[in-house]
Write a protein that holds these residues in place. Structure first.
Motif, mmCIF file in Angstrom:
data_model
loop_
_atom_site.group_PDB
_atom_site.id
_atom_site.type_symbol
_atom_site.label_atom_id
_atom_site.label_comp_id
_atom_site.label_asym_id
_atom_site.label_seq_id
_atom_site.Cartn_x
_atom_site.Cartn_y
_atom_site.Cartn_z
ATOM 1 N N ARG A 1 0.816 -1.214 0.000
ATOM 2 C CA ARG A 1 0.000 0.000 0.000
ATOM 3 C C ARG A 1 0.851 1.267 0.000
ATOM 4 N N LYS A 2 2.111 1.147 0.417
ATOM 5 C CA LYS A 2 2.971 2.329 0.511
ATOM 6 C C LYS A 2 4.230 2.140 -0.322
ATOM 7 N N ALA A 3 4.057 1.636 -1.546
ATOM 8 C CA ALA A 3 5.214 1.305 -2.390
ATOM 9 C C ALA A 3 6.072 2.532 -2.690
ATOM 10 N N ARG A 4 5.438 3.662 -2.980
ATOM 11 C CA ARG A 4 6.217 4.845 -3.342
ATOM 12 C C ARG A 4 7.053 5.331 -2.155
ATOM 13 N N ASP A 5 6.463 5.365 -0.958
ATOM 14 C CA ASP A 5 7.227 5.761 0.224
ATOM 15 C C ASP A 5 8.303 4.737 0.546
ATOM 16 N N PHE A 6 7.992 3.455 0.319
ATOM 17 C CA PHE A 6 8.953 2.398 0.633
ATOM 18 C C PHE A 6 10.229 2.552 -0.183
ATOM 19 N N VAL B 1 15.464 4.968 5.083
ATOM 20 C CA VAL B 1 14.881 5.304 6.390
ATOM 21 C C VAL B 1 13.374 5.054 6.371
ATOM 22 N N ARG B 2 12.705 5.524 5.316
ATOM 23 C CA ARG B 2 11.256 5.311 5.234
ATOM 24 C C ARG B 2 10.925 3.835 5.143
ATOM 25 N N ALA B 3 11.729 3.098 4.394
ATOM 26 C CA ALA B 3 11.474 1.669 4.249
ATOM 27 C C ALA B 3 11.568 0.958 5.596
ATOM 28 N N LEU B 4 12.556 1.321 6.384
ATOM 29 C CA LEU B 4 12.713 0.692 7.705
ATOM 30 C C LEU B 4 11.549 1.025 8.628
ATOM 31 N N ALA C 1 6.387 -1.519 11.300
ATOM 32 C CA ALA C 1 4.968 -1.672 11.643
ATOM 33 C C ALA C 1 4.265 -2.724 10.794
ATOM 34 N N CYS C 2 4.989 -3.411 9.943
ATOM 35 C CA CYS C 2 4.372 -4.366 9.008
ATOM 36 C C CYS C 2 3.957 -5.646 9.753
ATOM 37 N N PRO C 3 2.735 -6.119 9.529
ATOM 38 C CA PRO C 3 2.278 -7.322 10.243
ATOM 39 C C PRO C 3 2.928 -8.611 9.756
ATOM 40 N N ARG D 1 14.581 -5.797 3.336
ATOM 41 C CA ARG D 1 13.619 -6.906 3.344
ATOM 42 C C ARG D 1 13.446 -7.370 4.780
ATOM 43 N N GLY D 2 12.205 -7.498 5.204
ATOM 44 C CA GLY D 2 11.948 -7.960 6.554
ATOM 45 C C GLY D 2 12.466 -7.033 7.625
ATOM 46 N N GLY D 3 12.610 -5.746 7.321
ATOM 47 C CA GLY D 3 13.070 -4.779 8.310
ATOM 48 C C GLY D 3 14.565 -4.724 8.494
ATOM 49 N N LEU D 4 15.355 -5.424 7.670
ATOM 50 C CA LEU D 4 16.816 -5.415 7.802
ATOM 51 C C LEU D 4 17.448 -4.983 6.486
ATOM 52 N N THR D 5 18.597 -4.356 6.572
ATOM 53 C CA THR D 5 19.343 -3.984 5.376
ATOM 54 C C THR D 5 20.027 -5.215 4.793
ATOM 55 N N ALA D 6 20.578 -5.063 3.596
ATOM 56 C CA ALA D 6 21.264 -6.171 2.941
ATOM 57 C C ALA D 6 22.457 -6.655 3.781
ATOM 58 N N PHE D 7 23.217 -5.720 4.358
ATOM 59 C CA PHE D 7 24.369 -6.102 5.166
ATOM 60 C C PHE D 7 23.924 -6.812 6.444
ATOM 61 N N GLU D 8 22.852 -6.310 7.083
ATOM 62 C CA GLU D 8 22.370 -6.931 8.315
ATOM 63 C C GLU D 8 21.874 -8.355 8.062
ATOM 64 N N ARG D 9 21.216 -8.569 6.935
ATOM 65 C CA ARG D 9 20.738 -9.919 6.628
ATOM 66 C C ARG D 9 21.907 -10.842 6.298
#
Length: 358
Positions: free
Chosen positions: A30-35, A40-43, A48-50, A75-83
């Protein structure tokens, strides 16, 4: 070297297993453009993603032990390096000293194989990608085909899905790594579709985000040529609507009944009101009532207004001068009339004379 990552993605806005629908509940749908606006916005959206944990689980399963450069950004609230770190990936240790950090001998050896991109060599040796690029050019070696995306056509096929009405929708991050460089999806699709590099920014001619169908993309020269070839459309005045009023032209000058039709321009319509101007001043009426009854009495203006032009009443037949003279004589006080009756009859007689030009 780590196993290359497949193009299947766990993001809800990317290709997913049609047998599951968990991805449809992701906030990034629903928030693809902001994502995609910023990391920062993506995180914040992921927090809050269920379905964040499910998304992260799918990402870790698909990416395996790949280096960060092989992974999409958030993806899943983590950056590429964190994953990558969470999956057990470890950055190659770079020896200290020498002209550059990292294993330059190993980097040269991998470059000479002709099968790895600059990013892959950098991940394997700890040498920066810029230094690997300089080393490649110094050795006179050309960039190989990007094994992670193969040809640009194959990369586009991997990162897109068909949409309605001829749209081609880009999935995942806005950019992708190919041929040792990162390029936005719209620019890559433009290059493949038109067979040339774009000049200036690439923009969509459609309003569908994130469509990358090359027929819907233009660069600066194409937009300038289109603007020069397209004459400006002539200005078409907006149709004017009116409220109507029956106006008695003789209301202050003799007998009533000489009606005229007056129009008052409508300036705005809402669900509840119709705004209009009356003699240069703004006013309004109840829209639901006037549309239901066809007319409405405006108390402040003390006027009856109509939604459609009403029929003009027939004008009364003018009395002859002789009849009016007789009525005036009969109303005279000397013949049994009253002063008021005589004055009314006299005014009617004089008005008839003026109209007749007598």
């Amino acid at each position: 070297m780590s196993t290359l990552v497949s193009n299947r993605r766990s993001r809800p806005h990317a290709d997913t297993d049609p047998a599951t629908n968990w991805a449809e509940h992701g906030l990034c749908v629903r928030k693809a453009r902001d994502f995609h606006a910023s990391e920062v916005r993506a995180l914040v959206i992921c927090e809050a993603c269920p379905v964040r944990l499910r998304c992260l689980s799918e990402a870790l399963r698909e990416e395996g032990l790949a280096a960060p450069s092989y992974r999409s950004e958030i993806r899943g609230g983590l950056t590429a390096f964190e994953r990558a770190v969470l999956s057990g990936w470890k950055r190659p240790t770079a020896p200290t000293g020498g002209r550059a950090s990292g294993d330059m001998d190993k980097a040269e050896e991998l470059l000479r194989t002709g099968t790895l991109t600059d990013l892959e060599v950098a991940d394997a040796t700890g040498v920066s990608r810029q230094t690997v690029g300089k080393l490649r050019r110094a050795l006179g070696l050309s960039s190989p085909v990007d094994l992670r995306g193969a040809t640009p056509q194959e990369r586009i096929a991997q990162r897109t899905r068909p949409g309605q009405d001829g749209h081609l929708l880009w999935t995942g991050d806005e950019s992708t790594a190919i041929g040792g460089r990162r390029v936005k999806g719209v620019r890559l699709a433009f290059e493949v579709g038109y067979g040339r590099l774009p000049e200036g920014s690439v923009k969509r001619t459609c309003d569908v985000y994130p469509c990358v169908a090359w027929q819907h993309l233009t660069d600066r020269p194409m937009r300038e040529a289109l603007a020069a070839a397209t004459p400006p459309a002539p200005a078409v005045p907006a149709p004017v609507e009116y409220l109507y009023e029956l106006w008695d032209a003789n209301w202050d000058d003799g007998p009533l009944g000489n009606y005229e039709l007056r129009r008052h321009p409508i300036t705005k319509k809402t669900n509840l009101r119709i705004s209009f101007t009356y003699m240069g001043k703004a006013s309004y009426v109840d829209r639901q009532r006037i549309e239901a009854e066809g007319e409405i009495y405006h108390r402040r203006l003390r006027r009856l207004l109509y939604l459609a032009p009403p029929e003009l009443p027939a004008r009364p037949e003018p009395a002859s001068l002789q009849t009016l003279r007789q009525a005036m004589a009969a109303a005279h006080p000397d013949r049994g009339g009253t002063d008021a009756a005589f004055m009314t009859a006299h005014a009617a007689y004089q008005q008839a004379r003026r109209r007749a030009g007598a």
